[in-house]
Every structure is written in structure tokens, then in C-alpha cells.
Design an enzyme around this catalytic site. Structure first.
Site, PDB file in Angstrom:
ATOM      1  N   GLU A 190      75.558 -16.517  13.361  1.00 32.62           N
ATOM      2  CA  GLU A 190      76.329 -16.460  11.957  1.00 32.62           C
ATOM      3  C   GLU A 190      78.093 -16.397  12.227  1.00 32.62           C
ATOM      4  OE1 GLU A 190      76.277 -13.459   7.659  1.00 32.62           O
ATOM      5  OE2 GLU A 190      75.539 -12.781   9.858  1.00 32.62           O
ATOM      6  N   LYS A 196      75.515 -18.257   2.168  1.00 31.35           N
ATOM      7  CA  LYS A 196      74.710 -17.326   2.248  1.00 31.35           C
ATOM      8  C   LYS A 196      74.483 -16.638   0.657  1.00 31.35           C
ATOM      9  CE  LYS A 196      74.447 -13.082   5.030  1.00 31.35           C
ATOM     10  NZ  LYS A 196      74.897 -12.355   6.186  1.00 31.35           N
ATOM     11  N   CYS A 246      70.895 -14.428   8.440  1.00 34.72           N
ATOM     12  CA  CYS A 246      71.068 -12.987   8.522  1.00 34.72           C
ATOM     13  C   CYS A 246      70.331 -12.070   7.483  1.00 34.72           C
ATOM     14  CB  CYS A 246      72.519 -12.384   8.980  1.00 34.72           C
ATOM     15  SG  CYS A 246      72.428 -10.842   9.866  1.00 34.72           S
ATOM     16  N   SER A 257      83.762  15.748  34.550  1.00 37.06           N
ATOM     17  CA  SER A 257      83.612  17.099  34.644  1.00 37.06           C
ATOM     18  C   SER A 257      82.621  17.930  35.549  1.00 37.06           C
ATOM     19  CB  SER A 257      83.434  17.684  33.139  1.00 37.06           C
ATOM     20  OG  SER A 257      82.555  17.499  32.504  1.00 37.06           O
TER      21      SER A 257
END
Length: 708
Positions: free
Chosen positions: A45, A114, A175, A357
Site C-alpha cells: 500500500e 480505496k 488493506c 542496570s
């Protein structure tokens, strides 16, 4: 008679607004597709401009440069004799659409806009685009003059149509249309479309891959047909990692699977399938055929081109395969590592610096960097010249070849243990050993001098000296003294990131990595502008529970024995004084909630859309065997009180890899106020009323039983 067709789809590592790089990757994918015998190529896309352009879509430049790239593609000899399906923004009648542009031999066949836009979670497509709402309607689109000069066409079809080649019919989805309840492929399939294509910009979320695969396979199981899906891959400029997984499915079965995580910028997936198998599959589904006999037809764009050959009936076709899913631990190992690599090579920095750490979170971050180094070394070993070129540019050595993961890690990764008088020997040893095993350049330093100077300035000005709680200080003093240590660590992290390579006689600066997990962010258990404040954070979207599983995975797969003691130690900030040399402070005691509970709260708050009262109602059933209603009420109130007090910290949260759907990330995903009425008076009163009712009913139970 068989009708074998060879189709290609791809996953491309596109980068927002990188038109030069994007067109090169598109052309390379078409070249590979043709080499492998494909006569149709599908791309992701908005691949021409890159999916993540965001508000740059408003700029006319973005559309202009997209058309310039399209002209270059049309003119290229690489794109001849293959149907090319590319994505770009298009303005039609002053309305911006997210489109597929399908062309063949310098002629545009169709511009397909789309119709269903993604507008939830991380997606904001309705902000930039308008959905095409005229189903089965096509109009003429006037091409820009630069395109007219290449194609010789003044206008081309624009709208909701399908392509009819000499031997089959193709229909496009984009999509989100696959995820919609009324996906276009349903009606297209009933109208005789045999090949469905889907160009996606779908990002990675832990445990999501199966959803996408199931949707694709189920779409062809019910209706028959071939489904071809392309997706973007990589980090194209923000918090998301697009995870590839290009695939081809037929009649409910996966035929070809692309990789989910990879350092290859261009991945092309090709499959040869027999269209006769689609016809025979559909022929016996009577319910489908009854619907098909009444369906409204799509406009068909006739294409004088065949996807199959007359003389290739003996070409072997691809057989179904079983999709191979990664475990969540593998996803954490691979996804954030690929995201870090894209960020590093595209930011032109020389490596990373991590305050290490010796705890779970910073160690998990270190392991992800080590995984990145492992993947880079493996890619170079396998002959990936693009990765090798990036490596040499990053280390500023045109002859360099990484020997192994540890050696490369030492070139680009600096870890730093910043001790204070509140740090234990145990965490010092854990950090030192882990750094040694992964190969990072490790620095040990002490921040006590800087802390004393800062606190001394305050005491000199105000005339009072704050004390830790164990020495008689108030909660406010205790918290302030912890925050000073944490913030000095951030300042030192950036100082060393900027100058440590300079001091070692090496060029470039380092990106500072943060290591606050998603649960700590949700609760707000972090100091604003401490060393959780960094350039990027690869674990900021991952839960503590998943990180512990990931650490176990690294122990077993990378043989990092240093992680055993890290796993067994209780999480601690080490910001309060030690007691007899031992840590007295733990995260869960400080927070008043366990990390397991935080994951539950997070999912209910974000995914289940639960406020305080709804969360209480859900939890009294979920936890009925371990908590009374009053205890549940107390836990829910505590969570929402701390969440609302600390929500302001999300406005400055370090950009983090998005991996969980309950992330509290304030930038785009989880939009909430950051100034709350932290008493939640109305909501908490509703909970208290419900608790009283439940307790009253419970007290009446024995009385009713005795009466019987």
C-alpha cells in the site's frame, strides 16, 4: 485443460518520502518477479511515497513526486510485459484518494481508489484520505500532462472496477478492505473474479499474524479463488514495524509464505497456480452459485494480455503449505531488532548507548540489540550486500566485515552501569557479565558526586537538606532524592552518547536506548526525564510478563548464562538506600500492584474499553476465587488513581516499538487527557455502592437457607 498462472507479490522496506529509494526497491521487485516468470506483480500500500507520510499527504509535493515516480516506472523497460500494481496518493476532483495504479506496457489500465479506510488504533487514514463510496462505478480521470506524455492517454478509468484479461479476472482490495465485514472480495468473487489482490500497510503486533493469515485463507475457503497479499516491511519513520508476511492463498489453503522479519529490503514471493482448480472448487458450492446468479456485475476493464501461456500446461503448480508462526518470544527477538536496524542505518548514527542496570528491562533491551547484531552478521554471511554496505557506513570502514555477533556488537553498542551508593554489588556483577557475554563496550561509572552537587545546590539555596525515608525523611523528600538520581543518569547517558566515540577516537554519535516496559508506563512507575527518556525504546510496547519469557528464550538460544541471575532477582529501581548491603526496594512493592495485574488492567482499560466501574464489574467475576469484591474495588481504585496521577508522563514518553494493543502511548494510539480529576468521585462511588449491595446479599444468604 490447465490454466497455470504465475503471480508475484512482495514485501518492500519502503521509507516515507524516500522517493529515490522507494522507486529503486519497486523496480528491483518487478525485475525479480519477471525473472521468476510472473506476469503480474503486486506491491504494498502507498509504496511509491511510503505508507507513513502522515500530514505530508496534505502537501501537493507528495502527490507531485508520486506521479514523477510513476512516470519513471512507466518508462522503465523493467516494467514491460508484466502487469504492475503500485500504490500512491491521487487527487481526483480536488479529493485525495489512497489508490492502486495498475499498468501494462506504458498504459494505465485502472486507478482503483480505496473504499474502506483504516481509522482506528495507529491508523488515521480519514485524516488524509476520503473513501471512494461509489461501488461498481467508474469515471474518466484526466491524467497529469507528465503522465500523458509517457502513456499517450488523456484519461483513464478511475473507480471500482475489475480487470478482465484474456484468461481470467482480477479484482483489487486495499488493506483494511480485507478486515471489513462486507469485504469487496465477496461480491467480486460471486461476479466471477478469480484472483483477488490486497496491498497492505499492516504493522506488527504480538500474536497478530494468525489473524491476517486466517482472514486471507477464509476469504478463499468460502468463495474459492486465489488471494495475493503484499505488505510493507520495516520501520518507515515512526513507532510501527511493518512485518511483511506477504502470502498467496488458494481455495482456503496457504500456497506461499513470505518472511515476517527480515533484513532484506526487497522480498518477492512467486507462485504458479492453476485457474482450473478455482473453477472446479467453486462448481460444487451450490450456495455460492445461487448467490452468484443474482449478483450485480462489476465494470470490467478489458486487457489484451494473458497471465497464462498456451504452451505451459506441463509447468508444475505450487502445493499448499503449513504456515509457520513465530512464538511471541521469537517475535520479540526479531521484530524490535529489525526496527532498531532500520532506525540505526537511516539515522546515520554510529550505534547505540544503553544504561544497563542489571535488571530485566535493560537486559532485555541489550538482548534485542544483540539479536540485531546476530541478524546483521547472518545476513552478511549469507551474501546480503545491502546490509554489508550499511554496516561499513555505520562503522566508517569500507573494508570491514563483521566476524560474529559479539565482535559487531562491540563496534556499535555501548552499555553503561551507572552506580550510586544505593546500587548493590549483585546488579553491578550482572550488568558486567551480560555485557561481557554479548560483547558490548561496557562502561562503569558512579553518579554519587553529581547527586551530591545537585542536592547541595538545593540545600544551600533553601537552607534544608532532604532525607530518605529510612533516615526520617518524608515521602516527598524520599521521592525527590530518587528522582535526582534517575535524572542525572539521563543527562550522563546523553553526554556519553555524544562524546564516548570521540573519546575513543571513533567518529559519530550514539542513539540512547530507553528500557521502560508497557506496564510501567501504564502505571506511571518511571521518573519523568530519567533514563527511560531516550531516543527510542525497543521494549516500550512489551509487557513485563512477555519480557521475562523473552529473557528465558535468550538464555536457551544465545547461551547467555548471565541472564539466569537476572531472571531470579526481584525487579528493583535501586534508588533507596541499601539495608545491610542488600536491596530493600522492589518495583511491585513500590507500585502496590503486581506486573501480572497491570497487564490485566491494561487490557481491560484499552482493549475492553473499561472505565473504573466496568473494570470492577469484570474483575469481580475474573478474580472471584482469589479476591472479595471489596478487595477488587480497592485494587481497581488504586490502579486508576495512580494511572490518572501519572498520565502526564505519557506526553513525553520515548518513542517505542508498538507491540501491544493496550499500549498507553499518547502520540497517536491511546488518546486521553493528561490532567484528570484523580478522585474519580462519581465512578468510585458507583463501585462502593455495588460492593455494599454484594456484601448485603452475601450476608442475607445464610438467613434464607435457614428459613428453608
Amino acid at each position: 485443460m490447465g490454466r497455470p498462472v504465475t503471480l508475484a507479490t512482495c514485501a518492500l522496506n519502503q521509507w516515507a518520502l524516500d522517493f529515490e529509494g522507494n522507486v529503486a526497491r519497486i523496480l528491483k521487485s518487478i525485475e525479480i518477479a519477471k525473472y521468476k516468470g510472473a506476469r503480474y506483480r503486486l506491491g504494498p500500500e502507498l509504496e511509491i511515497c511510503g505508507y507513513g507520510c502522515s500530514d505530508h499527504y496534505y502537501e501537493s509535493d507528495t502527490v507531485l513526486h508520486s506521479f514523477e515516480v510513476l512516470a519513471k516506472l512507466l518508462e522503465s523497460p523493467v516494467t514491460q510485459d508484466i502487469i504492475c500494481d503500485v500504490g500512491m496518493p491521487v487527487m481526483c476532483r480536488n479529493v485525495r484518494y489512497n489508490c492502486r495504479v495498475i499498468f501494462l506496457n506504458k498504459k494505465i489500465l485502472l486507478i482503483r481508489p480505496k473504499m474502506v479506510l483504516a481509522n482506528a488504533g495507529n491508523y488515521r487514514e480519514l485524516r488524509w484520505f476520503t473513501p471512494w463510496s461509489r461501488t461498481r462505478y467508474v469515471e474518466e480521470y484526466l491524467l497529469p500532462r507528465m503522465i500523458q506524455e509517457v502513456t499517450g492517454q488523456e484519461t483513464v478509468p478511475f473507480g471500482d472496477a475489475v480487470l478482465a484479461t484474456k484468461d481470467t479476472c482480477l479484482g483489487s482490495e486495499i488493506c483494511e478492505e480485507l478486515w471489513a465485514p462486507n469485504s469487496p472480495h465477496i461480491e467480486m468473487g460471486l461476479d466471477g473474479v478469480e484472483i483477488f489482490t490486497n496491498s497492505s500497510g499492516s504493522h506488527h503486533v504480538l500474536r497478530k499474524a494468525h489473524t491476517r493469515v486466517d482472514l486471507v485463507n477464509s476469504s478463499t475457503a468460502k468463495n474459492g479463488g486465489i488471494y495475493v497479499l503484499a505488505n510493507q516491511k520495516g520501520c518507515d519513520g515512526d513507532r510501527l514495524y511493518y512485518d511483511g508476511c506477504a502470502m498467496i492463498s488458494m481455495n482456503g489453503h496457504t500456497i506461499a509464505q513470505g518472511s515476517q522479519f527480515s533484513l532484506d529490503d526487497v522480498e518477492v514471493l512467486v507462485a504458479t497456480l492453476d485457474l482450473e482448480d478455482v473453477q472446479s472448487y467453486r462448481a460444487e458450492i451450490s450456495s455460492r452459485n445461487l448467490k452468484a446468479s443474482k449478483v450485480n456485475s462489476y465494470p470490467r476493464i478489458k486487457v489484451n494480455f494473458a497471465l497464462s501461456y498456451f504452451d505451459n500446461i506441463c509447468v508444475p503448480v505450487c502445493e499448499p503449505i503449513q504456515w509457520r508462526y513465530h512464538s511471541p518470544e521469537e517475535e520479540i527477538c526479531l521484530g524490535p531488532a529489525c526496527w532498531l536496524w532500520d532506525y540505526l542505518r537511516r539515522s546515520n548514527q554510529a550505534g547505540f548507548l544503553l544504561p544497563l542496570s542489571g535488571g530485566i528491562d535493560s537486559s532485555a533491551t541489550a538482548c534485542i540489540v544483540y539479536s540485531m547484531c546476530h541478524q546483521v552478521s547472518l545476513a552478511v554471511k549469507n551474501g546480503n550486500q545491502d546490509v554489508l554496505a550499511d554496516v561499513r557506513r555505520i562503522v566508517n570502514d569500507e573494508t570491514y566485515i563483521p566476524v560474529d555477533s559479539q565482535e559487531f556488537c562491540g563496534r556499535i553498542f555501548t552499555t553503561c552501569y551507572m552506580a550510586s551508593e544505593n546500587s548493590s554489588q549483585d546488579t553491578y556483577n550482572r550488568a558486567e557479565l551480560l555485557a561481557e557475554q554479548i560483547g558490548s563496550y561496557h562502561i562503569n561509572l558512579n553518579i554519587d558526586g553529581a547527586v551530591k552537587v545537585i542536592v547541595g545546590i538545593f540545600s544551600m539555596v533553601m537552607g534544608r537538606s532532604p532525607q530518605f525515608r529510612v533516615y526520617g525523611g518524608s515521602s516527598r523528600e524520599n521521592l525527590a532524592l530518587q528522582n535526582v538520581q534517575a535524572r542525572i543518569r539521563m543527562v550522563l547517558a546523553y553526554l556519553f552518547a555524544q562524546l564516548s566515540h570521540w573519546a575513543r577516537g571513533m567518529p559519530g554519535g550514539l542513539l540512547v536506548l530507553g528500557s521502560a516496559n508497557v506496564d510501567e508506563s501504564l502505571h506511571g512507575y518511571l521518573t519523568k526525564y530519567d533514563c527511560s527518556s531516550a531516543d527510542i525504546n525497543p521494549i516500550g510496547g512489551i509487557s513485563k510478563t512477555d519480557l521475562r519469557r523473552f529473557i528465558q528464550y535468550c538464555m536457551e538460544n544465545f547461551q547467555l548464562t548471565a541472564l539466569r541471575s537476572i531472571m531470579s532477582a526481584p525487579p528493583t529501581a535501586e534508588l533507596e538506600p541499601l539495608v545491610d548491603g542488600q536491596v530493600s526496594q522492589t518495583d511491585e512493592e513500590d507500585m502496590g500492584v503486581t506486573y501480572t495485574e497491570l497487564s490485566v488492567y491494561g487490557k481491560l482499560r484499552k482493549i475492553a474499553k473499561a472505565g473504573p466501574y466496568s473494570m470492577f464489574c469484570k474483575l469481580i467475576n475474573m478474580w472471584k476465587d482469589i479476591c472479595t469484591p471489596r478487595e477488587v474495588a480497592s485494587k481497581v481504585k488504586h490502579f486508576f488513581r495512580m494511572y490518572s496521577i501519572n498520565r502526564h508522563k505519557m506526553t513525553t514518553l520515548t518513542p517505542a516499538y508498538h507491540a501491544e494493543n493496550y499500549s498507553p502511548e499518547d502520540n497517536r494510539f491511546d488518546l486521553r487527557p493528561f490532567l484528570y480529576n484523580t478522585t474519580w468521585s462519581w465512578q468510585f462511588r458507583s463501585i462502593d455502592k455495588q460492593v455494599s449491595n454484594l456484601e448485603s446479599n452475601e450476608r442475607r444468604k445464610p438467613v434464607l437457607e435457614d428459613a428453608d
